[in-house]
Design an enzyme around this catalytic site. Structure first.
Site, PDB file in Angstrom:
ATOM      1  N   ASP A   1      14.707   3.982  11.143  1.00  0.00           N
ATOM      2  CA  ASP A   1      15.971   4.417  10.464  1.00  0.00           C
ATOM      3  C   ASP A   1      15.639   4.822   9.747  1.00  0.00           C
ATOM      4  O   ASP A   1      15.110   4.953   9.047  1.00  0.00           O
ATOM      5  CB  ASP A   1      16.623   3.461  10.745  1.00  0.00           C
ATOM      6  CG  ASP A   1      18.033   4.012  11.331  1.00  0.00           C
ATOM      7  OD1 ASP A   1      18.653   4.990  11.038  1.00  0.00           O
ATOM      8  OD2 ASP A   1      19.650   3.584  10.607  1.00  0.00           O
TER       9      ASP A   1
ATOM     10  N   ASN B   1      21.257   7.293  21.625  1.00  0.00           N
ATOM     11  CA  ASN B   1      20.975   8.873  21.000  1.00  0.00           C
ATOM     12  C   ASN B   1      21.143   9.784  21.252  1.00  0.00           C
ATOM     13  O   ASN B   1      20.942  11.048  21.406  1.00  0.00           O
ATOM     14  CB  ASN B   1      19.278   8.438  20.763  1.00  0.00           C
ATOM     15  CG  ASN B   1      19.398   8.161  19.552  1.00  0.00           C
ATOM     16  OD1 ASN B   1      17.819   6.822  19.667  1.00  0.00           O
ATOM     17  ND2 ASN B   1      19.277   7.826  18.923  1.00  0.00           N
TER      18      ASN B   1
HETATM   19  C1  FPP Z   1      16.203   6.774  13.475  1.00  0.00           C
HETATM   20  O1  FPP Z   1      16.622   7.947  11.939  1.00  0.00           O
HETATM   21  C2  FPP Z   1      14.908   7.556  14.299  1.00  0.00           C
HETATM   22  C3  FPP Z   1      15.117   8.036  15.343  1.00  0.00           C
HETATM   23  C4  FPP Z   1      16.216   7.948  16.486  1.00  0.00           C
HETATM   24  C5  FPP Z   1      14.277   8.070  16.276  1.00  0.00           C
HETATM   25  C6  FPP Z   1      12.746   7.342  16.113  1.00  0.00           C
HETATM   26  C7  FPP Z   1      12.128   8.696  16.846  1.00  0.00           C
HETATM   27  C8  FPP Z   1      10.874   8.316  16.476  1.00  0.00           C
HETATM   28  C9  FPP Z   1      10.104   8.164  14.969  1.00  0.00           C
HETATM   29  C10 FPP Z   1       9.761   9.588  17.338  1.00  0.00           C
HETATM   30  C11 FPP Z   1       8.743   8.454  18.659  1.00  0.00           C
HETATM   31  C12 FPP Z   1       7.967   9.076  19.138  1.00  0.00           C
HETATM   32  C13 FPP Z   1       7.666   8.909  20.178  1.00  0.00           C
HETATM   33  C14 FPP Z   1       6.211   8.654  20.180  1.00  0.00           C
HETATM   34  C15 FPP Z   1       8.319   7.042  20.525  1.00  0.00           C
HETATM   35  P1  FPP Z   1      17.828   9.239  12.550  1.00  0.00           P
HETATM   36  O2  FPP Z   1      17.888  10.344  13.088  1.00  0.00           O
HETATM   37  O3  FPP Z   1      19.378   8.097  12.988  1.00  0.00           O
HETATM   38  O4  FPP Z   1      18.051   8.379  11.004  1.00  0.00           O
HETATM   39  P2  FPP Z   1      19.561   9.293  10.144  1.00  0.00           P
HETATM   40  O5  FPP Z   1      19.874   7.433  10.234  1.00  0.00           O
HETATM   41  O6  FPP Z   1      19.010   9.251   9.036  1.00  0.00           O
HETATM   42  O7  FPP Z   1      20.090  10.139  10.583  1.00  0.00           O
END
Ligand code: FPP
Length: 249
Positions: free
Chosen positions: A32, A80
């Site tokens: 996260d 998401n």
């Molecule tokens: C959470 O941070 C992260 C995600 C929703 C996406 C995670 C995805 C990856 C690390 C890459 C995936 C790749 C593969 C190959 C599976 P957030 O966007 O919720 O951050 P925030 O809470 O600061 O908004």
């Protein structure tokens, strides 16, 4: 001589762990904070996801080097989909990039098996195809297993398992916990021992609700793209101390 200092810290944290003692066999991570990491740097959120993917690669490698048998990564939740289409498309394309580039070959060479948990049928066909390819390629590997949770939600996991389980059993009174959990996306796989969440949030957010029933939870304020080996060691160290305290009690 900054690098010397970093090396020493790494070494010291690692040294606090008894590598022949209690170690988590299965680590699950809620990656996260990509968005906030990027926004704080004046970058688009996509830059955070890209950096998050690099950290994800390094983390797979760290866990493998340190003998962790299973690693589950929460890469895309059922919630998401509510994000702007542009962001959803970007994350989905990252998955294709990840499974199509050299990383996968590297995983394969290191005897790492890749699995996906979640309802992947909701992804575009080319994404599903890319996922199946990497699963097939690495199927016979017997080293660490990496489970990518994609379109995964703990509640929907439990509901789909109920449907399958009831379909299979005429007499529902015969359904036990052990029998039921075979129908979860995680099937016969071991439950996580240690669950890590970055970015300061302290919630399960619909991740592995059934499977994490006995997991030790470990939180850090660090945003996912800044997660590193020292933090992994700190989490493993805490896990080990908690297990030892539980034995003493
Ligand atoms: C959470 O941070 C992260 C995600 C929703 C996406 C995670 C995805 C990856 C690390 C890459 C995936 C790749 C593969 C190959 C599976 P957030 O966007 O919720 O951050 P925030 O809470 O600061 O908004």
């Amino acid at each position: 001589m900054k690098w010397l200092c970093v090396h020493k810290e790494d070494h010291d944290i690692r040294k606090t762990i008894d590598w022949n003692g209690y170690l988590p066999k299965h680590i699950a991570i809620m990656m996260d904070g990509n968005g906030r990491w990027a926004t704080r740097r004046g970058l688009p959120r996509s830059a955070g996801h890209y950096a998050g993917m690099q950290t994800m690669r390094e983390t797979i490698s760290m866990c493998h080097r340190n003998g962790i048998a299973s690693l589950t990564l929460y890469a895309f939740s059922t919630e998401n989909w509510k994000r702007p289409k542009e962001e959803v498309d970007y994350i989905i394309n990252l998955v294709i990039e990840f499974v199509e580039d050299a990383t996968v070959l590297e995983l394969n060479q290191n005897n790492i098996k890749v699995e996906f948990i979640g309802d992947i049928s909701k992804f575009p066909l080319d994404t599903q195809e890319a996922m199946r390819k990497v699963v097939d390629l690495t199927q016979a590997n017997s080293g660490m297993t990496v489970y990518f949770a994609m379109n995964y939600g703990g509640k929907s996991d439990i509901v789909q398992a109920i449907k399958l389980c009831v379909e299979e059993h005429n007499d529902v009174s015969k359904i036990s916990e052990a029998e039921f959990e075979k129908f979860l996306y995680t099937g016969h796989n071991p439950a996580p021992d240690l669950l890590i969440r970055t970015s300061g949030e302290k919630r399960l957010s619909n991740f592995l609700l059934w499977q994490a029933a006995y997991a030790e939870l470990w939180f850090t304020d660090v945003m996912w793209p800044d997660f590193n080996e020292q933090l992994l060691y700190a989490a493993i160290h805490d896990y080990q101390q908690r297990k030892l305290r539980a034995l003493d009690a």
